[in-house]
Design an enzyme around this catalytic site. Structure first.
Site, PDB file in Angstrom:
ATOM      1  N   LYS A 121      28.825 -17.264 -66.375  1.00 32.69           N
ATOM      2  CA  LYS A 121      29.557 -16.754 -64.831  1.00 32.69           C
ATOM      3  C   LYS A 121      28.590 -14.721 -64.589  1.00 32.69           C
ATOM      4  O   LYS A 121      28.595 -14.888 -66.114  1.00 32.69           O
ATOM      5  CB  LYS A 121      30.311 -16.805 -64.279  1.00 32.69           C
ATOM      6  CG  LYS A 121      31.611 -16.495 -64.852  1.00 32.69           C
ATOM      7  CD  LYS A 121      32.044 -15.675 -63.873  1.00 32.69           C
ATOM      8  CE  LYS A 121      33.456 -15.283 -64.361  1.00 32.69           C
ATOM      9  NZ  LYS A 121      35.178 -14.870 -63.442  1.00 32.69           N
ATOM     10  N   ARG A 128      44.616 -17.790 -55.382  1.00 35.13           N
ATOM     11  CA  ARG A 128      43.506 -17.620 -55.224  1.00 35.13           C
ATOM     12  C   ARG A 128      42.807 -19.218 -54.957  1.00 35.13           C
ATOM     13  O   ARG A 128      43.314 -19.632 -53.642  1.00 35.13           O
ATOM     14  CB  ARG A 128      42.413 -17.194 -56.219  1.00 35.13           C
ATOM     15  CG  ARG A 128      42.388 -15.723 -56.591  1.00 35.13           C
ATOM     16  CD  ARG A 128      41.940 -15.115 -57.429  1.00 35.13           C
ATOM     17  NE  ARG A 128      41.336 -15.616 -58.351  1.00 35.13           N
ATOM     18  CZ  ARG A 128      40.688 -15.684 -60.000  1.00 35.13           C
ATOM     19  NH1 ARG A 128      40.707 -14.137 -59.972  1.00 35.13           N
ATOM     20  NH2 ARG A 128      40.217 -16.161 -60.820  1.00 35.13           N
ATOM     21  N   TYR A 183      25.814  17.681 -59.088  1.00 31.86           N
ATOM     22  CA  TYR A 183      26.568  17.065 -57.927  1.00 31.86           C
ATOM     23  C   TYR A 183      27.651  17.838 -57.833  1.00 31.86           C
ATOM     24  O   TYR A 183      28.398  17.029 -58.304  1.00 31.86           O
ATOM     25  CB  TYR A 183      25.928  15.905 -57.126  1.00 31.86           C
ATOM     26  CG  TYR A 183      24.662  15.435 -56.609  1.00 31.86           C
ATOM     27  CD1 TYR A 183      23.473  16.252 -56.246  1.00 31.86           C
ATOM     28  CD2 TYR A 183      24.143  14.300 -57.275  1.00 31.86           C
ATOM     29  CE1 TYR A 183      22.667  15.887 -55.530  1.00 31.86           C
ATOM     30  CE2 TYR A 183      23.387  14.023 -56.888  1.00 31.86           C
ATOM     31  CZ  TYR A 183      22.102  14.404 -56.504  1.00 31.86           C
ATOM     32  OH  TYR A 183      21.188  14.344 -55.896  1.00 31.86           O
ATOM     33  N   MET A 223      22.631   9.024 -59.208  1.00 28.69           N
ATOM     34  CA  MET A 223      22.258   6.901 -59.656  1.00 28.69           C
ATOM     35  C   MET A 223      21.213   7.339 -59.926  1.00 28.69           C
ATOM     36  O   MET A 223      21.397   5.954 -61.046  1.00 28.69           O
ATOM     37  CB  MET A 223      21.473   7.587 -57.669  1.00 28.69           C
ATOM     38  CG  MET A 223      20.112   6.095 -57.281  1.00 28.69           C
ATOM     39  SD  MET A 223      19.451   6.275 -56.127  1.00 28.69           S
ATOM     40  CE  MET A 223      20.852   6.385 -54.586  1.00 28.69           C
TER      41      MET A 223
END
Length: 379
Positions: free
Chosen positions: A39, A137, A271, A319
């Site tokens: 998966k 779950r 940043y 990013m």
């Protein structure tokens, strides 16, 4: 992808390691069979390529979460048994039935939608019933288990389905002495006994994920689900490293320096200026960032390896890029930057990254984004 020219950032996947890890899990789990869980694009490693490698190594089942993952495996020509287990109302159950995919059922709504798909397609379905033994779950609660078993038995007698499996999932298998482990096993055995009394004789009963398969022999039953272990990472790092369990990491995340420049002491980096150079130094720019799956939380702590030396990310991960303070190292543009790998040469591992940012290795490899090409080795 296979290319002679390295990309700005690439995930190199050693399929020989995947095969070796699956063989290791077969050795550990035997005589139980192994389901390779592929998966989430095989935990970021590439679903189809890793599925093929796992089957080559003897995995008899493939496990996925979503219907579209199962259908993609069939479209790629994989003929192994496939179990898919995470569904929502309106999913493509008819397509799954036609593709001979085993469908996990956790509630009566799902059983009804599967039987409706059977009537539409004219073909019986293979289903597995999942019990919630304490994870909280997916799966049927013990109070609901008798009814879902009863309805599945009726559907099987009517020729609509074959119940091929009964299964559940641990909450704390990576903590083998946690009291929930024994409690869940007891609930699962009760669920199996009730289903057997009702007349179900499944092919497989399974509860063990990677950590349980390695650490809890009593949980292996007929089949173990090998997820993270298939990719060579320790599913229980507090109990043992990948090497301790006989596993080898399959993914290496490798970039290149896009710029190297000299700066003065006290120069703010990236940043927010959360890092200032403590001395005149050389900076290296790595063209990879959180859009590629590099965690922003790795700012000022993420480890990298450049030509035999370890460095730490300097300043915030952006990013598309981050910076490394090279200090006195004579690195140049185009030089290889290893974010993580098997650790053979002293490079960081995915577990090192997980430890630095207080997460799990699962997240480190799975979050590597689709714009990072996968380059397959030893195919």
């Amino acid at each position: 992808m296979n290319s002679a020219e390295p990309a700005r950032l690439e995930a190199r996947i050693d399929l020989a390691a995947v095969r070796a890890n699956v063989r290791r899990m077969r050795e550990v789990a035997g005589p139980a069979h192994v389901m390779a869980v592929v998966k989430a694009d095989a935990y970021g490693h590439g679903m189809v390529a890793c599925a093929r490698a796992a089957v080559d190594a003897g995995a008899t089942w493939l496990g996925v979460a979503l219907p579209e993952e199962a259908l993609a495996l069939r479209a790629a020509g994989l003929t192994a048994r496939i179990l898919t287990w995470l569904h929502a109302p309106g999913d493509a159950f008819a397509d799954l039935v036609l593709a001979d995919v085993d469908i996990s059922v956790s509630g009566l709504w799902a059983l009804r939608e599967v039987t409706d798909a059977v009537r539409t397609t004219g073909r019986p379905a293979r289903i597995q019933l999942k019990a919630d033994t304490g994870l909280g779950r997916n799966g049927a609660q013990p109070r609901d288990w008798p009814l879902i078993v009863e309805e599945a038995v009726k559907a099987q007698k009517d020729g609509l389905v074959t119940v091929t499996g009964l299964w559940s999932h641990f909450a704390c298998a990576d903590e083998p002495r946690h009291p929930s482990v024994a409690a869940q096993l007891a609930v699962f055995r009760d669920a199996l006994a009730l289903a057997e009394t009702a007349g179900l004789r499944p092919e497989v009963r399974h509860m063990a994920n990677s950590p349980a398969a390695l650490l809890l022999p009593g949980s292996r039953f007929d089949l173990v689900r090998s997820g993270l272990a298939s990719y060579g990472l320790s599913p229980a790092p507090h109990e043992g490293s990948a090497a301790d369990f006989g596993l080898r990491p399959a993914m290496s995340l490798v970039g290149r320096l896009a710029l190297v420049k000299q700066v003065d002491a006290g120069h703010g980096i990236s940043y927010g200026h959360t890092y200032y150079t403590p001395r005149p130094t050389r900076l290296g720019l790595v063209p990879a960032g959180y859009a590629d799956g590099i965690p922003r939380t790795a700012s000022n702590v993420g480890p990298v390896w450049i030509d035999g030396q370890r460095h730490t990310i300097a300043g915030r991960v952006a990013m598309d890029q981050f910076v490394v303070d090279l200090d006195a190292q004579e690195a140049g543009v185009g030089d290889e930057v290893v974010l993580f790998g098997p650790g053979d040469r002293g490079e960081p591992t995915a577990q090192d990254w997980a430890d630095r940012i207080d997460t799990i290795a699962y997240e480190i490899v799975t979050r590597i984004g689709p714009r990072v090409p996968r380059v397959y080795l030893n195919a």
